[in-house]
Write an enzyme that holds these catalytic residues in place. Structure first.
Site, PDB file in Angstrom:
ATOM      1  N   GLY A 133      45.424  30.393 122.924  1.00 39.31           N
ATOM      2  CA  GLY A 133      46.978  30.285 122.145  1.00 39.31           C
ATOM      3  C   GLY A 133      47.038  31.431 121.482  1.00 39.31           C
ATOM      4  O   GLY A 133      46.124  32.984 121.771  1.00 39.31           O
ATOM      5  N   PHE A 134      47.753  32.102 120.871  1.00 39.47           N
ATOM      6  CA  PHE A 134      47.879  32.930 119.531  1.00 39.47           C
ATOM      7  C   PHE A 134      46.898  33.782 119.231  1.00 39.47           C
ATOM      8  O   PHE A 134      46.428  33.018 118.022  1.00 39.47           O
ATOM      9  CB  PHE A 134      49.192  32.581 119.000  1.00 39.47           C
ATOM     10  CG  PHE A 134      50.186  33.893 118.446  1.00 39.47           C
ATOM     11  CD1 PHE A 134      50.366  35.136 118.515  1.00 39.47           C
ATOM     12  CD2 PHE A 134      49.485  34.444 116.915  1.00 39.47           C
ATOM     13  CE1 PHE A 134      51.137  36.539 117.258  1.00 39.47           C
ATOM     14  CE2 PHE A 134      49.672  34.840 116.307  1.00 39.47           C
ATOM     15  CZ  PHE A 134      50.151  36.496 116.480  1.00 39.47           C
ATOM     16  N   LYS A 135      46.740  34.742 119.537  1.00 41.70           N
ATOM     17  CA  LYS A 135      45.380  35.349 118.577  1.00 41.70           C
ATOM     18  C   LYS A 135      46.003  36.223 117.143  1.00 41.70           C
ATOM     19  O   LYS A 135      47.185  37.221 117.206  1.00 41.70           O
ATOM     20  CB  LYS A 135      45.081  37.108 119.156  1.00 41.70           C
ATOM     21  CG  LYS A 135      44.692  37.053 120.408  1.00 41.70           C
ATOM     22  CD  LYS A 135      43.893  38.179 121.386  1.00 41.70           C
ATOM     23  CE  LYS A 135      42.864  37.553 121.867  1.00 41.70           C
ATOM     24  NZ  LYS A 135      42.957  39.031 123.278  1.00 41.70           N
ATOM     25  N   LYS A 174      35.631  31.705 114.028  1.00 42.39           N
ATOM     26  CA  LYS A 174      36.915  32.523 113.306  1.00 42.39           C
ATOM     27  C   LYS A 174      35.870  33.845 112.639  1.00 42.39           C
ATOM     28  O   LYS A 174      34.939  33.750 112.014  1.00 42.39           O
ATOM     29  CB  LYS A 174      37.161  32.024 112.517  1.00 42.39           C
ATOM     30  CG  LYS A 174      38.813  31.315 113.267  1.00 42.39           C
ATOM     31  CD  LYS A 174      39.278  30.644 112.525  1.00 42.39           C
ATOM     32  CE  LYS A 174      40.403  30.117 112.878  1.00 42.39           C
ATOM     33  NZ  LYS A 174      42.001  29.645 111.806  1.00 42.39           N
ATOM     34  N   ASP A 231      39.652  21.047 106.790  1.00 41.60           N
ATOM     35  CA  ASP A 231      38.359  22.199 106.515  1.00 41.60           C
ATOM     36  C   ASP A 231      37.776  23.124 107.511  1.00 41.60           C
ATOM     37  O   ASP A 231      37.271  22.708 108.228  1.00 41.60           O
ATOM     38  CB  ASP A 231      37.311  20.730 105.426  1.00 41.60           C
ATOM     39  CG  ASP A 231      36.453  21.899 104.660  1.00 41.60           C
ATOM     40  OD1 ASP A 231      36.313  22.546 103.749  1.00 41.60           O
ATOM     41  OD2 ASP A 231      35.116  20.893 104.697  1.00 41.60           O
TER      42      ASP A 231
END
Length: 605
Positions: A349-351, A368, A407
């Protein structure tokens, strides 16, 4: 027990009725005595915290019985922030009592040994050790690269408990059909003091619903039995009875009964009988449940049986044991990455311009880190810094997420095995987040690490979705935005790439670097301007964050024209100022939203 000079330190207890343990700790006469006093102080503080954790669910039960929804919301906030507030206060007070403690790492090792001896054999041993380690991390927060082990969870006490633990579950024998009397016995388990408005009619309707769903009938195959957790589950305006029904073929199915408290008393609102709806109800995208049974290991073991597709660590978090959930999630990650050849690599996906995600193909989680500086495609003028972004992720954890925001599990000073990482990923991570990551021999150490359940970003999902699935996802996207608004959350980066779809088709917001309190947003419009009017609009000179609802649809980046029409048909109110200013007014009146977290087909009322 009589304490003498020869009594081992680990067998001693502090003086009874000590008014100030921190002052008592600072009066130590030797390093040995100091370690013992610190351990006893930590034990005293933990026991006070654990008592509070055990009483809040009873208070939530009382709030439901009184239909006191403001109190219910307050208790959710109180419990979510209780752990972090407590360990922060303990660390500050201990640091003030012993200013040189950060220079005595060997002393802390003695503290751990003495503390563990005191909690050995207790049910809540793992929770106590989590508490001690959390205080330790805060005390040594200035030592950035001092890592703390997250792999200390004791085995869950689940062996054969279903056959003997009546305090955990209640059982009901099988029959051809579920009767109203059986339902009445089930809904009596939480022992509510509030009266039902029409218990007999509700129980008959509930039994009829269950029999219809499973095809039970007189003289038919029926069911083998029902097992119900001996607890009430409370969240927001709702109460739930949670269990499992085993059909004639030996297959277990969720059996969750939703109770509400209306003007005429308590009533049965819905029955949930499939894993997808149970999963969404127990999703960590909602506020935590308050559960009146304190045997958290057994509760989570039962919930795992009920929803095997959901990671164990998330079950701990869902019932309010977030700190144990963090350890369980790290344990799951370790097992996932140790037994499979796929390594951690950049997430598809998009960075993101602020947070960079990475995952392994077989993992159920995305990890992350926050960049040191935003990427070139960053949309905003001012970069608030890594700490400010992390605080936004923490805030989402401590609010009612209304079923529409993932969450976050945020780890501090955690290390992982270097062999789990793709070399290209490591090179990129150390480039974009050098201040937060360090490679030490066979370990990759993080000063912060965010872990979330894995989703499919909406643009990727739409590439392979059927037309019906795509339309459902777009409708869900609008519902997600509205639910966020009800939680006083406004995502000023209303871009579909920041939203993802789970395995059951539900849509959630998962990037939080652009979230702001909705009540602080200035909702304005250009639709009242005459065409060709050249003057600069008055809002242009206002401070703060300006939102023009009419610009929302292009900002979502939904390329398919028909899908944009679907969004407008269902959620056209989002494109005008009235919806947003109305929601702001409601939030300022301390409005508590009434959420529906199961389909209409589940309802019996």
């Amino acid at each position: 027990m009589t304490v003498t000079a020869d009594t081992p330190l680990w067998q001693r207890r502090p003086p009874p009725h000590e008014p100030d343990f921190f002052r008592w700790t600072s009066a130590a006469t030797s390093d040995e005595d100091r370690a013992w006093r610190i351990a006893m102080t930590m034990l005293n503080e933990f026991e006070a915290f654990y008592f509070s954790m055990r009483t809040i669910p009873q208070q939530a039960k009382a709030a439901f019985e009184d239909a006191n929804w403001g109190e219910a919301l307050y208790l959710s906030h109180k419990r979510l922030g209780s752990y972090s507030r407590t360990v922060q206060q303990v660390a500050v007070r201990l640091g003030a009592a012993l200013p040189d403690l950060t220079d005595q790492s060997e002393l802390w090792a003695d503290v751990v040994q003495l503390f563990e001896a005191q909690v050995e054999g207790r049910y809540e041993r793992d929770l106590a050790i989590a508490f001690l380690n959390s205080v330790h991390r805060l005390i040594y927060s200035d030592t950035r690269w001092k890592w703390v082990d997250y792999n200390y969870r004791t085995p869950a006490r689940t062996t054969n408990w279903l056959t003997r633990a009546s305090h955990i579950v209640q059982r009901f024998d099988g029959a051809d059909t579920v009767t109203a009397g059986t339902v009445a016995d089930i809904v009596s388990i939480p022992a509510l003091t509030a009266k039902f408005g029409s218990l007999d009619a509700d129980c008959a309707a509930c039994a009829g619903h269950i029999n219809k769903v499973f095809g039970f009938s007189d003289g038919g195959m029926g069911y083998q039995g029902i097992t119900i957790l001996n607890a009430g589950f409370y969240r927001n305006r709702g109460a739930y009875v949670v269990g499992q029904i085993v059909t004639h073929d030996g297959t277990g199915h969720p059996l969750l009964i939703s109770l509400e408290h209306g003007q005429d008393g308590v009533f049965i609102d819905a029955v949930i009988t499939n894993e997808a709806d149970a999963h969404n109800l127990f999703s960590s995208t909602l506020a935590n449940f308050h559960v009146t049974n304190t045997r958290y290991h057994e509760l989570c073991a039962f919930l795992s049986r009920l929803m095997p597709g959901r990671p164990l660590g998330l079950h701990y978090s869902t019932i309010g044991y977030n700190h144990i959930g963090k350890v369980a999630v790290m344990d799951e990650l370790s097992r996932e990455l140790s037994v499979d050849p796929h390594r951690l690599a950049t997430a598809p996906g998009f960075k993101g311009s602020v947070a960079m995600g990475f995952s392994a193909e077989q993992s159920r989680y995305v990890l992350k880190v926050i960049r040191d500086e935003p990427a070139e495609h960053y949309k905003w003028d001012v970069w608030p810094g890594t700490a400010a972004v992390l605080n936004k992720y923490r805030r989402v954890h401590e609010i009612n997420r209304t079923g529409s925001m993932l969450d976050n599990i945020i780890y501090q000073r955690v290390a992982m095995d270097r062999s789990w990482f793709d070399d290209e990923l490591l090179e990129e991570l150390t480039d974009i987040a050098a201040s937060s990551i360090r490679i030490e021999d066979d370990r990759v150490a993080f000063s912060h690490l965010i872990v979330q359940p894995k989703l499919v970003p909406i643009p990727l999902y739409l590439e392979t979705a059927t037309r019906a699935q795509a339309e459902d996802a777009i409708i869900e996207l609008g519902d997600c935005i509205k639910n966020n608004a009800a939680a006083n959350i406004f995502n000023r980066d209303l871009d579909a790439r920041n939203y993802g779809v789970n395995q059951y088709g539900r849509v959630y917001l998962f990037d939080y670097d652009a979230v702001e309190p909705l009540v602080d947003i200035k909702v304005r419009t250009n639709t009242d301007r005459e065409e060709g009017e050249e003057d600069i609009p008055s809002w242009f000179f206002e401070d703060g964050i300006i939102f023009l609802p009419e610009e929302m649809l292009p900002g979502l980046r939904i390329e398919d024209r028909e899908l944009r029409r679907v969004f407008t048909d269902r959620h056209g109110d989002l494109l005008g100022t009235g919806y947003w200013t109305g929601m702001q007014d409601a939030l300022k009146r301390d409005w508590v939203p009434k959420l529906k977290v199961y389909p209409r087909a589940c309802r019996i009322s």
